[in-house]
Design a protein around this motif. Structure first.
Motif, PDB file in Angstrom:
ATOM      1  N   PRO A 228      47.143 -50.806  23.947  1.00 31.26           N
ATOM      2  CA  PRO A 228      47.535 -50.049  24.983  1.00 31.26           C
ATOM      3  C   PRO A 228      47.743 -48.531  25.104  1.00 31.26           C
ATOM      4  O   PRO A 228      47.550 -48.108  23.767  1.00 31.26           O
ATOM      5  CB  PRO A 228      49.004 -50.754  25.278  1.00 31.26           C
ATOM      6  CG  PRO A 228      49.499 -51.005  23.668  1.00 31.26           C
ATOM      7  CD  PRO A 228      48.271 -51.305  23.205  1.00 31.26           C
ATOM      8  N   ASN A 229      47.492 -48.160  26.204  1.00 35.46           N
ATOM      9  CA  ASN A 229      47.200 -46.674  26.191  1.00 35.46           C
ATOM     10  C   ASN A 229      47.812 -46.159  27.552  1.00 35.46           C
ATOM     11  O   ASN A 229      48.666 -46.923  28.461  1.00 35.46           O
ATOM     12  CB  ASN A 229      45.739 -46.167  26.155  1.00 35.46           C
ATOM     13  CG  ASN A 229      44.772 -46.749  27.043  1.00 35.46           C
ATOM     14  OD1 ASN A 229      45.117 -46.762  28.309  1.00 35.46           O
ATOM     15  ND2 ASN A 229      44.042 -47.715  26.507  1.00 35.46           N
ATOM     16  N   GLN A 230      47.681 -44.986  27.852  1.00 33.36           N
ATOM     17  CA  GLN A 230      48.537 -44.421  28.836  1.00 33.36           C
ATOM     18  C   GLN A 230      47.235 -44.606  30.504  1.00 33.36           C
ATOM     19  O   GLN A 230      46.335 -44.140  30.408  1.00 33.36           O
ATOM     20  CB  GLN A 230      48.406 -42.848  28.845  1.00 33.36           C
ATOM     21  CG  GLN A 230      48.472 -42.066  30.072  1.00 33.36           C
ATOM     22  CD  GLN A 230      50.262 -42.050  30.310  1.00 33.36           C
ATOM     23  OE1 GLN A 230      51.023 -41.458  29.447  1.00 33.36           O
ATOM     24  NE2 GLN A 230      50.553 -42.881  31.437  1.00 33.36           N
ATOM     25  N   ALA A 231      48.022 -45.150  31.124  1.00 35.56           N
ATOM     26  CA  ALA A 231      47.409 -45.252  32.348  1.00 35.56           C
ATOM     27  C   ALA A 231      47.446 -44.254  33.244  1.00 35.56           C
ATOM     28  O   ALA A 231      48.187 -43.431  33.274  1.00 35.56           O
ATOM     29  CB  ALA A 231      47.849 -46.643  33.457  1.00 35.56           C
ATOM     30  N   GLN A 232      46.136 -44.070  34.209  1.00 35.42           N
ATOM     31  CA  GLN A 232      46.141 -43.012  35.091  1.00 35.42           C
ATOM     32  C   GLN A 232      45.532 -43.376  36.354  1.00 35.42           C
ATOM     33  O   GLN A 232      44.809 -44.580  36.382  1.00 35.42           O
ATOM     34  CB  GLN A 232      45.074 -41.946  34.318  1.00 35.42           C
ATOM     35  CG  GLN A 232      45.650 -41.448  33.127  1.00 35.42           C
ATOM     36  CD  GLN A 232      44.646 -40.210  32.665  1.00 35.42           C
ATOM     37  OE1 GLN A 232      43.507 -40.621  32.627  1.00 35.42           O
ATOM     38  NE2 GLN A 232      45.066 -39.318  32.005  1.00 35.42           N
ATOM     39  N   TYR A 233      45.579 -42.746  37.323  1.00 33.43           N
ATOM     40  CA  TYR A 233      45.414 -43.163  38.690  1.00 33.43           C
ATOM     41  C   TYR A 233      44.609 -41.923  39.396  1.00 33.43           C
ATOM     42  O   TYR A 233      45.050 -40.893  39.147  1.00 33.43           O
ATOM     43  CB  TYR A 233      46.358 -43.854  39.459  1.00 33.43           C
ATOM     44  CG  TYR A 233      47.480 -42.779  40.112  1.00 33.43           C
ATOM     45  CD1 TYR A 233      47.404 -42.091  41.530  1.00 33.43           C
ATOM     46  CD2 TYR A 233      48.539 -42.178  39.335  1.00 33.43           C
ATOM     47  CE1 TYR A 233      48.191 -41.289  41.795  1.00 33.43           C
ATOM     48  CE2 TYR A 233      49.562 -41.374  39.616  1.00 33.43           C
ATOM     49  CZ  TYR A 233      49.435 -41.073  41.001  1.00 33.43           C
ATOM     50  OH  TYR A 233      50.320 -39.860  41.335  1.00 33.43           O
ATOM     51  N   ALA A 234      43.915 -42.119  40.481  1.00 26.88           N
ATOM     52  CA  ALA A 234      43.205 -41.137  41.207  1.00 26.88           C
ATOM     53  C   ALA A 234      43.408 -41.629  42.639  1.00 26.88           C
ATOM     54  O   ALA A 234      43.612 -42.836  42.861  1.00 26.88           O
ATOM     55  CB  ALA A 234      41.648 -41.038  41.019  1.00 26.88           C
ATOM     56  N   THR A 235      43.132 -40.574  43.751  1.00 25.18           N
ATOM     57  CA  THR A 235      43.379 -41.166  45.131  1.00 25.18           C
ATOM     58  C   THR A 235      42.404 -40.611  45.845  1.00 25.18           C
ATOM     59  O   THR A 235      41.705 -39.663  45.639  1.00 25.18           O
ATOM     60  CB  THR A 235      44.827 -40.497  45.646  1.00 25.18           C
ATOM     61  OG1 THR A 235      44.920 -39.120  45.475  1.00 25.18           O
ATOM     62  CG2 THR A 235      46.134 -41.322  44.813  1.00 25.18           C
ATOM     63  N   GLY A 245      41.185 -36.066  40.588  1.00 24.90           N
ATOM     64  CA  GLY A 245      41.304 -36.107  39.071  1.00 24.90           C
ATOM     65  C   GLY A 245      42.192 -37.334  38.800  1.00 24.90           C
ATOM     66  O   GLY A 245      43.015 -37.661  39.628  1.00 24.90           O
ATOM     67  N   TRP A 246      42.261 -37.792  37.468  1.00 27.15           N
ATOM     68  CA  TRP A 246      43.097 -38.591  36.836  1.00 27.15           C
ATOM     69  C   TRP A 246      44.697 -37.875  36.739  1.00 27.15           C
ATOM     70  O   TRP A 246      44.810 -36.752  36.372  1.00 27.15           O
ATOM     71  CB  TRP A 246      42.805 -39.338  35.748  1.00 27.15           C
ATOM     72  CG  TRP A 246      41.601 -39.755  35.488  1.00 27.15           C
ATOM     73  CD1 TRP A 246      40.290 -39.572  35.195  1.00 27.15           C
ATOM     74  CD2 TRP A 246      41.011 -41.060  36.525  1.00 27.15           C
ATOM     75  NE1 TRP A 246      39.215 -40.232  35.543  1.00 27.15           N
ATOM     76  CE2 TRP A 246      39.847 -41.335  36.466  1.00 27.15           C
ATOM     77  CE3 TRP A 246      42.007 -41.785  37.254  1.00 27.15           C
ATOM     78  CZ2 TRP A 246      39.167 -42.517  37.070  1.00 27.15           C
ATOM     79  CZ3 TRP A 246      41.413 -43.169  37.883  1.00 27.15           C
ATOM     80  CH2 TRP A 246      40.236 -43.458  37.703  1.00 27.15           C
ATOM     81  N   ALA A 247      45.629 -38.701  37.238  1.00 29.57           N
ATOM     82  CA  ALA A 247      47.068 -38.344  36.608  1.00 29.57           C
ATOM     83  C   ALA A 247      47.847 -39.451  36.023  1.00 29.57           C
ATOM     84  O   ALA A 247      47.438 -40.593  36.361  1.00 29.57           O
ATOM     85  CB  ALA A 247      47.515 -38.155  38.294  1.00 29.57           C
ATOM     86  N   ASN A 248      48.694 -39.045  35.331  1.00 31.55           N
ATOM     87  CA  ASN A 248      49.383 -40.086  34.566  1.00 31.55           C
ATOM     88  C   ASN A 248      50.367 -40.790  35.081  1.00 31.55           C
ATOM     89  O   ASN A 248      50.896 -40.432  36.238  1.00 31.55           O
ATOM     90  CB  ASN A 248      50.098 -39.468  33.121  1.00 31.55           C
ATOM     91  CG  ASN A 248      49.149 -38.955  31.977  1.00 31.55           C
ATOM     92  OD1 ASN A 248      48.035 -39.252  32.204  1.00 31.55           O
ATOM     93  ND2 ASN A 248      49.708 -38.227  31.338  1.00 31.55           N
ATOM     94  N   VAL A 249      50.493 -42.188  34.747  1.00 38.31           N
ATOM     95  CA  VAL A 249      51.417 -42.970  35.540  1.00 38.31           C
ATOM     96  C   VAL A 249      51.958 -43.732  34.344  1.00 38.31           C
ATOM     97  O   VAL A 249      51.186 -44.519  33.610  1.00 38.31           O
ATOM     98  CB  VAL A 249      51.003 -43.768  36.603  1.00 38.31           C
ATOM     99  CG1 VAL A 249      49.826 -45.054  36.046  1.00 38.31           C
ATOM    100  CG2 VAL A 249      52.161 -44.453  37.478  1.00 38.31           C
ATOM    101  N   GLY A 250      53.304 -44.264  34.216  1.00 40.45           N
ATOM    102  CA  GLY A 250      54.254 -45.015  33.334  1.00 40.45           C
ATOM    103  C   GLY A 250      53.927 -44.217  32.103  1.00 40.45           C
ATOM    104  O   GLY A 250      53.810 -43.119  32.012  1.00 40.45           O
ATOM    105  N   ASP A 251      54.562 -44.785  30.879  1.00 40.62           N
ATOM    106  CA  ASP A 251      54.749 -44.200  29.856  1.00 40.62           C
ATOM    107  C   ASP A 251      53.338 -44.167  28.954  1.00 40.62           C
ATOM    108  O   ASP A 251      52.255 -44.592  29.580  1.00 40.62           O
ATOM    109  CB  ASP A 251      55.786 -44.968  28.911  1.00 40.62           C
ATOM    110  CG  ASP A 251      55.392 -46.396  28.460  1.00 40.62           C
ATOM    111  OD1 ASP A 251      54.559 -46.725  28.560  1.00 40.62           O
ATOM    112  OD2 ASP A 251      56.228 -46.769  27.389  1.00 40.62           O
TER     113      ASP A 251
END
Length: 466
Positions: A228-235, A245-251
């Motif tokens: 597992p790793n750091q999830a990221q999201y874009a909008t 660009g990508w932004a971190n979400v969760g731990d």
């Protein structure tokens, strides 16, 4: 690995008339017959008052066994509806790997269309998309074949999105370094156009696409295999971009899970968005069918941002559309003989760190969350590391070492909190043996092991809320 997002039928969803239920995270769900729910890497399609969950059901060697289908009105009580695609559906599915199937409904043709990531059973060199079609949501799906989009692009982790009748497929390409968005044809069975590659070189996989208000959210993981790793999201305001660009979400490990999809739950009072992730057993060397599930409510600090927080349990009301998480209750676990507590040594967050006894100091490495693992057993999760109390190597021998390890579905991480007078024994499910302080030591740093259960106070424990 591959990913999947909700694809809704093109009518207003009918709220599922079901009472609120509570789902425990880090567990493998069971169906109404008591069998494990094998919908790993899966996705959900709502049809009337039912939610249909499709996912991977693998053989013990991780090759394709079936796409299994389940249905529920409350998202907890799952009825097995059958294996809707199997090895016998087509010759190329024998000794194959099929990952993260998803199903979308085509209102124009009246067909249910499944897309998936297809590989052979020996390596990951094919990187193909595959399609199957059915006239009923949980009937037999007829395999249409596999291909590379536009004949050239690799296609691995995959998801679908239905945007008011226009359907899109998103998949990882170029050895997962690119993430491609494609528009599907009118039948939803092929590629009509390449929308774009908006994050070249990003090395992202497990895409889950959803829309809230006027904002599209693309949720992904990094490409680190089973780990597992750091999830990221874009909008974006349009699926054709421009995307952020990508932004971190969760731990940093997305709570030891990887995105599978995001499910909007539309009810009578609100619409909530539920993160559905897989806690892959492969991260600790187990088969995929031992993987467990992590479901979390998504919060939206603004119209164009999202956040995820850990909740040991999640309460879902599909009638009203509300989803709420719980706060973890942590405990110190004290040995009766020594008065000292279970401690993950040096407050390390690494796998294989030893569990020993030390005097209470209030550190997170001495605090444990008791999570329901089903069947009357518990999983003990360390607050500091997020990892599980584990009998090393799943040994059944006396003297086997106790460590912390990434949480999975193994019974060597499942414990019975068994009363013995006013104290308790912690019995390992796989061995039936007890958590034991070696040689009844009262010293700081004394090792903790598993041992045949007896009457000694060095095997007796209490817990105190911290």
């Amino acid at each position: 690995m591959a990913a999947l997002v909700l694809a809704s039928v093109l009518v207003a969803p009918v709220p599922a008339l079901a009472a609120a239920v509570t789902v425990t995270n880090g567990t493998q769900f069971t169906d109404t017959s008591g069998a494990g729910v094998h919908a790993h890497g899966g996705g959900v399609l709502q049809v009337g008052s039912y939610y249909y969950w499709f996912g991977e059901n693998r053989n013990s060697n991780d090759t394709f066994k079936a796409v299994s289908a389940y249905r529920s009105t409350d998202l907890k009580t799952w009825e097995f509806r059958g294996n809707v695609l199997t090895q016998s559906s087509a010759s190329e599915l024998q000794n194959a790997k099929i990952e993260r199937p998803k199903v979308i409904y085509n209102a124009s043709t009246g067909k249910y269309v499944m897309w998936m990531h297809k590989e052979n059973g020996s390596d990951y060199n094919e990187a193909r998309a595959a399609v199957a079609v059915s006239s009923t949501v949980d009937g037999t799906y007829t395999y249409q074949g596999s291909f590379r989009p536009n004949g050239t692009y690799m296609s691995r982790d995959i998801t679908l999105f239905n945007d008011n009748g226009t359907a899109y497929m998103i998949s990882a390409a170029n050895e997962n370094y690119d993430l491609m968005i494609y528009r599907l044809n009118a039948e939803y069975t092929g590629i009509a156009a390449v929308v774009g590659n908006f994050w070249p070189g990003g090395h992202r996989e497990a895409p889950a696409l959803f829309k809230r208000g006027g904002t599209y959210f693309m949720l992904t993981s990094a490409a680190t295999g089973w780990s597992p790793n750091q999830a990221q999201y874009a909008t974006a305001a349009s699926i054709s971009g421009p995307w952020t660009g990508w932004a971190n979400v969760g731990d940093s490990t997305t709570f030891a899970s990887q995105p599978a999809y995001v499910l909007p739950i539309q009810g009578t009072t609100t619409t909530s968005y539920l993160y559905l992730g897989d806690r892959w057993a492969g991260a600790s060397g187990g088969p995929v069918n031992n993987s467990t599930y992590v479901w979390l409510p998504i919060a939206f600090p603004s119209a164009t941002s999202m956040s995820l927080s850990w909740s040991p349990t999640v309460t879902i009301d599909t009638e009203t559309g509300t989803v709420t998480g719980s706060t973890a209750a942590y405990y110190r676990i004290t040995n009766r003989n020594s008065g000292k507590v279970m401690d993950a040594v040096n407050a390390s967050t690494a796998n294989n760190v030893e569990i020993k006894q030390y005097g209470w100091n209030g550190g997170g490495n001495q605090k444990w969350d008791f999570q329901d693992a089903g069947g009357g057993y518990l999983r003990l999760v360390n607050q500091n590391s997020g990892k599980c109390l584990d009998v090393s190597g799943a040994s059944t021998a006396d003297g086997a070492n106790i460590i912390q390890y990434t949480c999975g579905g193994g019974t060597n991480q499942q414990w019975q909190w068994a009363a013995t007078g006013s104290y308790y024994q912690l019995k390992a499910r796989h061995s039936g043996k007890c958590l034991d302080v070696v040689a009844s030591s009262t010293a700081d740093g004394a090792d903790i092991q598993q041992y045949t259960c007896g009457s000694g106070t060095n095997q007796q424990w209490s817990r105190t809320a911290s």
